[in-house]
Design an enzyme around this catalytic site. Structure first.
Site, PDB file in Angstrom:
ATOM      1  N   GLU A 104       0.827  -1.212   0.000  1.00  0.00           N
ATOM      2  CA  GLU A 104       0.000   0.000   0.000  1.00  0.00           C
ATOM      3  C   GLU A 104       0.860   1.261   0.000  1.00  0.00           C
ATOM      4  OE1 GLU A 104      -3.409   2.151   2.765  1.00  0.00           O
ATOM      5  OE2 GLU A 104      -3.260  -0.019   2.717  1.00  0.00           O
ATOM      6  N   ASP A 151       4.052 -14.105  12.304  1.00  0.00           N
ATOM      7  CA  ASP A 151       2.693 -14.484  11.908  1.00  0.00           C
ATOM      8  C   ASP A 151       1.774 -13.271  12.014  1.00  0.00           C
ATOM      9  OD1 ASP A 151       0.199 -15.576  11.511  1.00  0.00           O
ATOM     10  OD2 ASP A 151       0.487 -17.268  12.873  1.00  0.00           O
ATOM     11  N   HIS A 206      -1.727  10.264  -0.479  1.00  0.00           N
ATOM     12  CA  HIS A 206      -1.942   8.878  -0.884  1.00  0.00           C
ATOM     13  C   HIS A 206      -2.152   8.760  -2.397  1.00  0.00           C
ATOM     14  CE1 HIS A 206      -3.235   4.700  -0.411  1.00  0.00           C
ATOM     15  NE2 HIS A 206      -4.204   4.974  -1.270  1.00  0.00           N
TER      16      HIS A 206
END
Length: 437
Positions: free
Chosen positions: A83, A283, A389
């Site tokens: 992202e 994890d 963004h």
């Protein structure tokens, strides 16, 4: 060794230049540097021994977040994420927090919870009594399964018994084994101990044991981070620092009371956390499960973070001196075992971080999560989340449309000028640029 916070303009360097600079700043070996760069990353043959039905490997961009100071020490933060704006946002927020002295963080002892489900009991409370009475015997058997971790100071610490009087299948007991996993995440060692003690628990309780499994709600293994940002550091452009600081608290407050906002708010926190967890071979699904269940521990899903204004005399009507943020969540990560020792890129990332224990890694990750939260809230409270963004997203769109080399920047510039960042627009712009003499 140079100080990591001096990495101004790091993003302007080429790929190989960045890796070379990291080598100069740290003690990365040639092999580890190649692991970061992808030259000596996870191979298909290695992957074939990790999971089933392997047909290849799947890559993610690996970036470095800069400016982080946690407990007085500088860190370079490896982040694996697709992202846009996450790495840049975390780096920028870390710089703001540095103005207030950097992050403070601490983590609980690495205590994990293993669960054994006990069914078919005539008297729940009598069975609970018998299991607790046999605590020492159960702990001794659990510790016999892994003498190495016991010698390192870890091992089974306690036994707890919860009474579940009503469930879809009737009453049951849940026996908790509290286990100190030291520098491991703990799933394998805890599950092994549970398998060993389950027959003994069944015999003592007079019931039937079914589930024997680690809990990912690791609320005995919480990591906490705190950030203090001087209000003057939040001022930018036409935005006054106090206006931004108050806007951050107001934006956070909706996440504190509304689960619809809290879901996106916490997702932003996990953007930073997951990226480091993945980069270090831990994890991330377990961390996500623990974080979100912890966020709902009150009965309503809420924010994992807290933001307040530090105002003179604690007056809500006066200008603040600083913005104070805290973050608390389960953080069951390890630096030994699993993919952290199999994946060359994960080994290189851990070497780059330079953490000496799982607790130190958890503290750093919590600081990254708080930084990411600050970056998102600051954008929401001022120019809006899309401004930065979309510029980074436009690069992905340009590349997806077929742009290469210097043509990428030209397509991005045209997309932003049109204020429409879509693949069809990028393809149209690219065609026009290619048709030019």
């Amino acid at each position: 060794m140079q100080e990591p916070y001096r990495l101004s303009g790091f993003y302007k360097l080429g790929l190989r230049e960045r890796v070379q600079l990291l080598r100069e700043m740290t003690d990365l070996t040639d092999e580890q540097a190649q692991g970061l760069f992808g030259v000596a990353g996870l191979s298909p043959n290695q992957a074939d021994h990790m999971i089933e039905n392997v047909v290849g490997v799947f890559g993610l961009p690996l970036g470095i977040a800069t400016n982080f100071m946690v407990n007085g020490r500088d860190y370079l933060i490896p982040m694996a994420i697709e992202e846009p704006s996450v790495v840049a946002g975390a780096s920028f927020a870390a710089r703001l927090v540095r103005d207030g002295g950097g992050f403070r963080a601490f983590c609980d002892e690495p205590l994990m919870i293993g669960q054994i489900q006990v069914l078919d009991l005539n008297d729940l409370w009598a069975a609970r009594f018998e299991v607790l009475a046999a605590r020492d015997q159960i702990l001794a058997l659990a510790n016999a399964q892994d003498p190495i971790i016991v010698n390192l100071g870890g091992g089974a610490r306690d036994v707890e018994v919860r009474v579940i009087e009503q469930s879809p299948v009737g009453p049951m007991l849940v026996v908790h084994l509290i286990y100190d996993a030291r520098d491991a995440m703990g799933a394998n060692v805890v599950n092994t101990a549970l398998e060993a003690i389950a027959p003994l628990v069944a015999k003592i309780s007079g019931g039937r044991t079914l589930l024997r499994i680690l809990s990912n709600l690791a609320d005995r293994r919480l990591a906490r981070a705190k950030a203090i940002v001087p209000v003057v550091s939040l001022a930018h452009g036409d935005f006054d620092g106090n206006v931004v600081a108050r806007g951050i608290v107001e934006a956070w407050s909706l996440a504190a009371v509304d689960p619809y906002r809290a879901a996106t708010h916490n997702k932003g926190i996990m953007n930073g956390i997951d990226a480091v967890v993945i980069a270090t071979g831990n994890d991330w699904r377990a961390i996500e499960a623990g974080a979100h269940s912890y966020a709902a521990r009150s009965g309503q899903y809420s924010s994992l973070s807290n933001w307040q204004l530090d105002s003179p005399n604690n007056s809500p009507h006066s200008d603040a001196n600083s913005l104070v943020g805290t973050l608390e969540l389960p953080m069951a990560v390890g630096i030994v075992g699993g993919a952290t020792r199999v994946n060359p890129s994960a080994k290189a990332a851990l070497r780059l971080l330079g953490v000496q224990s799982a607790r130190e890694l958890a503290e750093v990750i919590a600081a990254v999560g708080l930084a990411q939260n600050l970056a998102a809230l600051r954008a929401l409270a001022s120019e809006g989340i899309q401004s930065g963004h979309m510029k980074l997203h436009a690069r992905q769109v340009a590349i997806a449309a077929g742009a290469e080399g210097e043509m990428v920047d030209r397509v991005v510039e045209a997309l932003l000028a049109r204020k429409v960042v879509r693949i069809d627009q990028a393809e149209e712009i690219l065609k026009e640029l290619r048709d030019q003499p």
